[in-house]
Enzyme design. Structure first.
Site, PDB file in Angstrom:
ATOM      1  N   ARG A  36       0.827  -1.219   0.000  1.00 20.86           N
ATOM      2  CA  ARG A  36       0.000   0.000   0.000  1.00 20.86           C
ATOM      3  C   ARG A  36       0.854   1.258   0.000  1.00 20.86           C
ATOM      4  O   ARG A  36       0.447   2.279  -0.575  1.00 20.86           O
ATOM      5  CB  ARG A  36      -0.966  -0.011   1.178  1.00 20.86           C
ATOM      6  N   LYS A 200     -17.290 -17.367   1.909  1.00 26.50           N
ATOM      7  CA  LYS A 200     -18.759 -17.383   1.975  1.00 26.50           C
ATOM      8  C   LYS A 200     -19.435 -16.874   0.704  1.00 26.50           C
ATOM      9  O   LYS A 200     -19.030 -15.854   0.149  1.00 26.50           O
ATOM     10  CB  LYS A 200     -19.224 -16.482   3.112  1.00 26.50           C
ATOM     11  N   GLY A 353      -7.955  -8.015  -1.613  1.00 29.55           N
ATOM     12  CA  GLY A 353      -8.085  -8.905  -0.455  1.00 29.55           C
ATOM     13  C   GLY A 353      -7.152 -10.103  -0.496  1.00 29.55           C
ATOM     14  O   GLY A 353      -5.990 -10.000  -0.884  1.00 29.55           O
ATOM     15  N   GLY A 376     -12.781  -4.599  -0.164  1.00 27.16           N
ATOM     16  CA  GLY A 376     -14.202  -4.268  -0.084  1.00 27.16           C
ATOM     17  C   GLY A 376     -14.600  -3.241  -1.122  1.00 27.16           C
ATOM     18  O   GLY A 376     -15.660  -3.350  -1.757  1.00 27.16           O
TER      19      GLY A 376
HETATM   20  P1  AMP Z   1     -12.544 -14.406   1.536  1.00 28.77           P
HETATM   21  O1  AMP Z   1     -12.027 -13.377   2.491  1.00 28.77           O
HETATM   22  O2  AMP Z   1     -14.016 -14.525   1.486  1.00 28.77           O
HETATM   23  O3  AMP Z   1     -11.924 -14.273   0.155  1.00 28.77           O
HETATM   24  O4  AMP Z   1     -12.089 -15.811   2.120  1.00 28.77           O
HETATM   25  C1  AMP Z   1     -10.772 -16.184   2.266  1.00 28.77           C
HETATM   26  C2  AMP Z   1     -10.647 -17.277   3.251  1.00 28.77           C
HETATM   27  O5  AMP Z   1     -11.398 -18.407   2.832  1.00 28.77           O
HETATM   28  C3  AMP Z   1      -9.224 -17.761   3.386  1.00 28.77           C
HETATM   29  O6  AMP Z   1      -8.751 -17.440   4.658  1.00 28.77           O
HETATM   30  C4  AMP Z   1      -9.291 -19.252   3.156  1.00 28.77           C
HETATM   31  O7  AMP Z   1      -8.526 -20.000   4.073  1.00 28.77           O
HETATM   32  C5  AMP Z   1     -10.754 -19.564   3.329  1.00 28.77           C
HETATM   33  N1  AMP Z   1     -11.139 -20.774   2.557  1.00 28.77           N
HETATM   34  C6  AMP Z   1     -10.948 -20.989   1.254  1.00 28.77           C
HETATM   35  N2  AMP Z   1     -11.362 -22.211   0.896  1.00 28.77           N
HETATM   36  C7  AMP Z   1     -11.819 -22.799   2.024  1.00 28.77           C
HETATM   37  C8  AMP Z   1     -12.375 -24.089   2.312  1.00 28.77           C
HETATM   38  N3  AMP Z   1     -12.541 -24.997   1.351  1.00 28.77           N
HETATM   39  N4  AMP Z   1     -12.744 -24.338   3.580  1.00 28.77           N
HETATM   40  C9  AMP Z   1     -12.581 -23.426   4.549  1.00 28.77           C
HETATM   41  N5  AMP Z   1     -12.073 -22.185   4.342  1.00 28.77           N
HETATM   42  C10 AMP Z   1     -11.686 -21.875   3.087  1.00 28.77           C
END
Ligand code: AMP
Length: 396
Positions: A36, A200, A353, A376
């Site tokens: 950054r 999610k 991210g 975000g």
């Molecule tokens: P996000 O911030 O929504 O992009 O999510 C990222 C996080 O999702 C990371 O810390 C990953 O470890 C987690 N993640 C990715 N794939 C999986 C999975 N199959 N099961 C559990 N956590 C996951």
């Protein structure tokens, strides 16, 4: 979107207040990643070259409205002083200290830096009195903090309200981010592939539904894939599933069908018996996952399938890891996708991210056409939301 251009004004000797996103990861006062800071340099170097008197402001972490040395910007100031070969004068309490006088008297090789904006609750409250403290003695306002553009905070929204409109500008990083993401929103070259992963579905539903209107392929990985697989009637074992979000998943499939977008889900998996950094990884060569296992990465067949689609794309947007990439046994899918995107000759964007961290870890970030600094903010921008920090700079 139309903005004033910094290049069109005479900055010589003028006081310029610059909102930056210097929210770097720190550990015991040491900067762990200075991406950054580096991203802020084009604007700062330009202002230096034009002989402007520069005042920098930023947030760092979440000190929740109270001064806390753990979140001090001082280490960032030290790093900037080294890089820009100048003295950085920290102003800690700008309510009491006459920051405008410090700014006025800045010498040629000096920059002023306000201590962490979020030491004041008034910042996140978008407080107008606080904004007027910030802009005191300022001739021009520049916002280069794309990563904070989705926040209606005082330094982002209220402050430019107190500076004449033709004295407010986006910085070079802000302009670069807007141009890159606009290209995806308004005129993506097809085939346009969106690769989405992460934790999610519910976090990314807005951007998925919005991109389904533009893209040709949606490749899904990460934990969210298991919610979609479960919806389709496959067995997902003990994988992470958002049971209460099936209505969102239904909307994704319905929209994809009406727009003729192909949704690709994992056809094989790398699994473990527990969610543990030391768990041993097992490849499950089937779309269904045994009951005692959880999917923690996409499998080799899925990697090959996703690579083929990425290779043949003219535009690729990637957001979210394909698995638990923090643990090396479950990082292969994410690394393979990052590498394939970096080899793709089309227009490639990583949308902020965790995926930026993953691209850096894979050593390919520099080969991707645009790496967004705003997590975000980039998602909200692509969703079609008007970001308050951008709106505050727009001219008609
Ligand atoms: P996000 O911030 O929504 O992009 O999510 C990222 C996080 O999702 C990371 O810390 C990953 O470890 C987690 N993640 C990715 N794939 C999986 C999975 N199959 N099961 C559990 N956590 C996951």
């Amino acid at each position: 979107m139309k903005f004033n251009r910094l290049e069109d004004v005479n900055l010589d000797g003028k006081a310029v207040l610059v909102r930056l996103d210097l929210n770097v990861p720190l550990s015991d006062g040491k900067i762990l990643d200075d991406t950054r800071i580096q991203a802020s340099l084009p604007t700062l170097k330009y202002l230096q070259s034009k002989n402007a008197k520069i005042a920098i402001m930023s947030h760092l972490g979440r000190p929740k409205g109270k001064a806390n040395p753990k979140y001090s910007l001082a280490p960032v100031g030290e790093r900037l002083a080294e890089i820009l070969n100048c003295e950085v004068i920290m102003v800690n309490d700008y309510h009491k200290e006459p920051a405008d006088q410090v700014l006025k008297q800045l010498g040629k090789n000096q920059i002023m830096m306000l201590e962490n904006l979020r030491f004041h609750a008034a910042e996140t409250a978008n407080d107008s009195e606080f904004a007027q403290v910030l802009i005191k003695g300022v001739d021009f306002y520049v916002n280069d903090a794309f990563g904070a553009a989705h926040r209606a905070h005082a330094s982002v929204v209220a402050a430019p309200n107190y500076v004449p409109k033709d004295h407010c500008f986006p910085g070079f990083l802000m302009t670069k981010e807007i141009d890159a993401l606009d290209k995806l929103k308004n005129s993506p070259k097809v085939p346009f592939t969106v690769v989405i992963g992460g934790a999610k579905v519910s976090d990314k539903i807005g951007v998925i539904l919005s991109l389904l209107e533009k893209c040709n392929h949606l490749l899904i990985g990460g934990a969210m894939a298991y919610t979609l697989l479960k919806f389709k009637g496959f067995r997902v074992g003990a994988s992470k599933v958002e049971e209460d979000k099936m209505d969102l998943v239904e909307a994704i499939f319905r929209n994809a069908e009406s727009r003729k977008v192909s949704i690709e889900l994992p056809v094989d998996h790398v699994c473990a018996e527990a969610f543990d950094a030391n768990a041993s990884a097992t490849v499950v060569d089937d779309i269904n996952i045994p009951d005692n296992m959880m999917g923690l990465d996409i499998g080799p067949k899925t990697i090959a399938k996703y690579q083929e689609i990425i290779k043949a794309s003219s535009t690729v947007l990637w957001n979210g890891p394909m698995g638990v990439f923090e643990w090396s046994a479950f990082a292969k899918g994410t690394t393979a996708v990052a590498e394939e995107i970096s080899r793709c000759p089309g227009y490639t964007v990583v949308g902020g991210g965790e995926s930026v961290a993953a691209a850096q870890k894979a050593g390919v970030a520099s080969k991707i056409k645009h790496v967004s600094t705003g997590g975000g903010a980039s998602l909200e921008f692509l969703e079609g939301t008007q970001l308050p920090g951008i709106k505050a700079l727009e001219i008609v």
